[in-house]
Design an enzyme around this catalytic site. Structure first.
Site, PDB file in Angstrom:
ATOM      1  N   PHE A 114       0.813  -1.229   0.000  1.00 50.37           N
ATOM      2  CA  PHE A 114       0.000   0.000   0.000  1.00 50.37           C
ATOM      3  C   PHE A 114       0.839   1.268   0.000  1.00 50.37           C
ATOM      4  O   PHE A 114       0.362   2.333  -0.360  1.00 50.37           O
ATOM      5  CB  PHE A 114      -0.922   0.005   1.243  1.00 50.37           C
ATOM      6  CG  PHE A 114      -0.229   0.442   2.497  1.00 50.37           C
ATOM      7  CD1 PHE A 114      -0.135   1.791   2.818  1.00 50.37           C
ATOM      8  CD2 PHE A 114       0.367  -0.482   3.362  1.00 50.37           C
ATOM      9  CE1 PHE A 114       0.520   2.211   3.971  1.00 50.37           C
ATOM     10  CE2 PHE A 114       1.030  -0.073   4.505  1.00 50.37           C
ATOM     11  CZ  PHE A 114       1.106   1.278   4.802  1.00 50.37           C
TER      12      PHE A 114
ATOM     13  N   LYS B 254      -1.421  -6.856  -9.324  1.00 53.85           N
ATOM     14  CA  LYS B 254      -2.364  -6.986  -8.198  1.00 53.85           C
ATOM     15  C   LYS B 254      -1.914  -5.959  -7.156  1.00 53.85           C
ATOM     16  O   LYS B 254      -1.063  -6.229  -6.309  1.00 53.85           O
ATOM     17  CB  LYS B 254      -2.305  -8.414  -7.628  1.00 53.85           C
ATOM     18  CG  LYS B 254      -3.553  -8.890  -6.908  1.00 53.85           C
ATOM     19  CD  LYS B 254      -4.001  -8.036  -5.751  1.00 53.85           C
ATOM     20  CE  LYS B 254      -3.158  -8.226  -4.511  1.00 53.85           C
ATOM     21  NZ  LYS B 254      -3.500  -7.229  -3.441  1.00 53.85           N
TER      22      LYS B 254
ATOM     23  N   GLU C 287      -5.047  -3.708  -1.943  1.00 56.33           N
ATOM     24  CA  GLU C 287      -6.492  -3.469  -1.896  1.00 56.33           C
ATOM     25  C   GLU C 287      -6.822  -2.243  -1.042  1.00 56.33           C
ATOM     26  O   GLU C 287      -7.956  -1.787  -1.018  1.00 56.33           O
ATOM     27  CB  GLU C 287      -7.231  -4.713  -1.390  1.00 56.33           C
ATOM     28  CG  GLU C 287      -6.899  -5.164   0.039  1.00 56.33           C
ATOM     29  CD  GLU C 287      -5.647  -6.047   0.127  1.00 56.33           C
ATOM     30  OE1 GLU C 287      -4.663  -5.790  -0.595  1.00 56.33           O
ATOM     31  OE2 GLU C 287      -5.671  -6.985   0.952  1.00 56.33           O
TER      32      GLU C 287
ATOM     33  N   SER D   9       5.494  -7.056   3.093  1.00 58.03           N
ATOM     34  CA  SER D   9       6.107  -7.390   4.379  1.00 58.03           C
ATOM     35  C   SER D   9       6.891  -8.705   4.271  1.00 58.03           C
ATOM     36  O   SER D   9       6.631  -9.528   3.386  1.00 58.03           O
ATOM     37  CB  SER D   9       5.016  -7.501   5.441  1.00 58.03           C
ATOM     38  OG  SER D   9       4.078  -8.473   5.036  1.00 58.03           O
TER      39      SER D   9
ATOM     40  N   CYS E 168       9.529   1.890   3.199  1.00 57.63           N
ATOM     41  CA  CYS E 168      10.399   0.760   3.514  1.00 57.63           C
ATOM     42  C   CYS E 168      11.831   1.214   3.718  1.00 57.63           C
ATOM     43  O   CYS E 168      12.656   0.469   4.227  1.00 57.63           O
ATOM     44  CB  CYS E 168      10.343  -0.272   2.406  1.00 57.63           C
ATOM     45  SG  CYS E 168      10.962   0.383   0.863  1.00 57.63           S
TER      46      CYS E 168
END
Ligand code: NAD
Length: 498
Positions: A149, A173, A176, A226, A281
Site C-alpha cells: 500500500f 495486483k 487493496e 512485508s 520501507c
C-alpha cells in the site's frame, strides 16, 4: 459508493466474485469507495488475456515498444497531479510526497525508454575455427506484480514498465487498501497505444494472490510487501517453477558519529523517520548514536519532532498525514506502549493525537523514544509508523555489529565527517542500500533497488540492470556456416575451442 473494478484485456470488469473491500480516506477515517476482490476465475481471465496478448507483444519490435513507452511517459507527466491526488486521498500521504512518488515511478519509465540499448546482446567472433557465438535475451511471457500500500504508483512502476519494455505482458495486483491509482495507470497505457491485454489489473487479497502464484501460465512474479508474505510468495511461486523476486520489510538504522553535523543530521532523521508517517520501507527507524553525541542529538531531534505539522495530506503546509488504517494506528500505538513499558524513555508521545476537523482520522503523532535497547519489540519489529528509536553505543564497531545482527538488510545510513568511517561503514554493513550522510538512499532507476537478508527473497533486485535481467532469459547461439566438403568434419569428442 464508487466501485473500483478490474482492468482485463483493455476494459473494466466487475468480475465474477461478489466480494468487495473498503477503500478508506485515512484523514477522515471513513470509507470513500469499494474495490472488487477477485476470485480465481477473475485471475484466470486476467492471466489468459495477458497470455493471449503475449503472442504478438512478445514479437513486437523494439521501436514499437519504445514509441509506446515514450508516449506513456508523456501521459504520466501530464497526469502527475491527478495521480498524486488519488494516492494522497487513499494512502493519506501529503500531496507533495505523492507527487514525488509519481516522479520516482516515472523515472523507471524513463529508464525503460532506453530498452533498445539495454537489450543489446554480445557477440564473439571466431570462438573456434569458423564458429561465432552471440547471446541475446528474450521475454519470459506473463509477469505478475503484487504490491504494497505504501507506494501505490512507484512500486508497481519498478516492475511493469521494465517488464513490458522487455516484451512481457503483465498482471498487476495492487494493494487493496489504495487501488485507485492503478486504474488510471491502466488507462494511460491504453492511451499510449499499448495493445489490450498487455497490461491488466486484478484487485484482491490473498485469494487473488494465491491464484496468481499457482497459475500455470504465469512465468515470473515480482512482489513487494512485508517479510512474512514475501517469504511465502517466494516459496509458493518457486514451488511451481516460476522466477520470483520478493522484496520484504525493513528496519533501517542511521548511525550517527560524534563528528557528524548534528543540525543537518537531526533535520534529515526527522524527515526520514516521520515523512509519509514512517510508512516507507527505507524510512529510518533506529537511530544509533555513537559515543558522547547522544544527549545533544536527542535534544535536537526533540526540537524537530515538536515542529512537525500533522494534518490531512491535501492541506497546504502539512508535513505528515495520517497512517493508512485504524488497525495500523492501533498497532503503532501498541509498540509505543510496549517500548514505554520495557523502559524506553518516551521523549515525545504521538499516541492519541487528534487533528481539528479530522477527528475520525487515523493519526499518530511523530514519536521519539530514547534509550531503546535491542531486546525491546519497538526495536526488533518493523513498526511502519512515525516512531524514531534512539539507541546508544560506545563505538563504530558496536554500531556496525548492531546493524549486522538485525535480520533485515534494506537500507542504512551513516552520518559522519570522516571519509575513513564512511568507507569502513559502507564496506562492512550487511545491508543492500547504504547512505553516506543521505538518510533515504534509494538508488535512481538506472541502478537497481533491493535489500539483503530478510528484506529480499530471490536473487534479483528491481529495475535498473537487474530488472532487465529478471524479466528476460538469456540465450546463447553458436553458429557455423561450413563449406561444403566431401569429408565430414564432425568429431565425437567434446569440442575444444581451438
Ligand atoms: P503486505 O505484505 O501486507 O501486502 C503486500 C501485498 O501482499 C498486498 O498486495 C496484499 O494484498 C498481499 N497480501 C497481504 N497478505 C497476504 C497473504 N496472507 N497472502 C497473500 N498475499 C497477501 O504489505 P503492506 O502492508 O501492503 O506494505 C507494507 C510492507 O511492505 C512493509 O513491511 C514494508 O517494509 C514493505 N515494503 C518493502 C519494500 C521494499 O522495497 N523492500 C517497499 C515497500 C514496502
Amino acid at each position: 459508493m464508487r466501485t473500483i473494478e478490474h482492468w482485463i484485456g483493455g476494459t473494466h470488469t466487475a468480475g465474477g466474485s461478489d466480494r468487495h473491500g473498503e477503500v478508506f480516506d485515512p484523514a477522515a477515517g471513513a470509507p470513500q469507495a469499494r474495490v472488487a476482490l477477485a476470485g480465481e476465475a477473475d485471475v484466470d481471465a486476467a492471466v489468459r488475456a495477458a497470455a493471449a496478448a503475449f503472442e504478438s507483444w512478445g514479437q513486437s519490435s523494439l521501436s514499437q515498444r519504445t514509441g509506446i513507452l515514450f508516449r506513456f511517459r508523456e501521459l504520466v507527466l501530464a497526469r502527475e497531479d491527478d495521480l498524486a491526488k488519488i494516492i494522497s486521498s487513499e494512502h493519506g500521504k501529503t500531496l507533495d510526497d505523492a507527487r514525488g512518488e509519481v516522479v520516482r515511478g516515472r523515472e523507471v519509465v524513463d529508464f525503460a525508454c532506453g530498452i533498445a540499448s539495454l537489450l543489446k546482446g554480445d557477440y564473439s567472433d571466431q570462438v573456434s575455427g569458423g564458429v561465432d557465438t552471440h547471446t541475446f535475451r528474450q521475454p519470459l511471457g506473463v509477469a505478475v506484480g503484487i504490491t504494497p500500500f505504501n507506494f501505490p504508483i512507484m512500486v508497481p512502476m519498478w516492475m511493469h514498465p521494465v517488464a513490458i519494455a522487455c516484451g512481457n505482458t503483465f498482471v498487476l495486483k495492487p494493494s487493496e487498501r489504495d487501488p485507485g491509482a492503478s486504474d488510471l495507470v491502466a488507462q494511460l497505457w491504453q492511451q499510449a497505444g499499448l495493445p489490450d491485454g498487455v497490461f491488466n489489473v486484478v484487485h484482491g487479497d490473498k485469494v487473488a494472490v494465491d491464484a496468481l502464484l499457482d497459475h500455470p501460465d504465469v512465468a515470473a512474479v515480482s512482489f513487494v510487501g512485508s517479510t512474512p508474505i514475501a517469504r511465502y510468495v517466494h516459496e509458493r511461486a518457486s514451488a511451481s517453477g516460476k522466477r520470483v523476486q520478493a522484496l520484504g520489510g525493513a528496519k533501517n538504522h542511521a548511525v550517527v558519529m560524534p563528528d557528524a553535523d548534528l543540525d543537518y543530521t537531526a533535520d534529515h532523521l526527522a524527515a526520514s523517520g516521520y515523512g509519509s508517517a514512517g510508512q516507507r520501507c527505507m524510512a529510518i527507524s533506529a537511530v544509533v548514536v555513537v559515543g558522547p553525541a547522544g544527549d545533544a542529538l536527542v535534544d535536537k531531534l526533540r526540537e524537530r519532532t515538536l515542529t512537525v505539522k500533522v494534518g490531512a495530506g491535501d492541506e497546504a503546509g502539512v508535513e505528515m498525514g495520517p497512517v493508512v488504517t485504524a488497525a495500523a494506528r492501533d498497532r503503532i500505538a501498541g509498540y509505543i506502549g510496549a517500548g514505554a513499558d520495557a523502559g524506553a524513555d518516551v521523549v515525545i508521545d504521538g499516541r492519541g493525537l487528534t487533528v481539528a476537523e479530522h477527528e475520525g482520522g487515523f493519526f499518530v503523532g511523530p514519536t521519539l523514544l530514547d534509550r531503546v535497547t535491542p531486546d525491546m519489540s519497538v526495536y526488533t519489529d518493523e513498526i511502519f509508523g512515525p516512531v524514531l528509536s534512539v539507541l546508544r553505543v560506545p563505538t563504530l564497531d558496536a554500531a556496525i555489529e548492531l546493524v549486522n545482527a538485525n535480520p533485515y538488510g534494506n537500507g542504512t545510513a551513516v552520518f559522519t565527517g570522516s571519509g575513513e568511517v564512511a568507507r569502513t561503514f559502507q564496506r562492512r554493513v550487511t545491508v543492500g542500500m547504504v547512505g553516506i550522510n543521505v538518510p533515504i538512499p534509494v538508488p535512481m532507476a538506472y541502478h537497481s533497488f533491493g535489500g539483503w537478508k530478510d528484506s529480499i527473497f530471490g536473487d534479483h533486485h528491481m529495475h535498473g540492470p537487474e530488472g532487465v535481467r529478471f524479466y528476460t532469459a538469456a540465450k546463447a547461439v553458436t553458429t557455423r556456416w561450413p563449406h561444403v566438403r566431401e569429408e565430414s568434419l564432425a568429431k565425437f569428442n567434446f569440442p575444444t575451442s581451438s
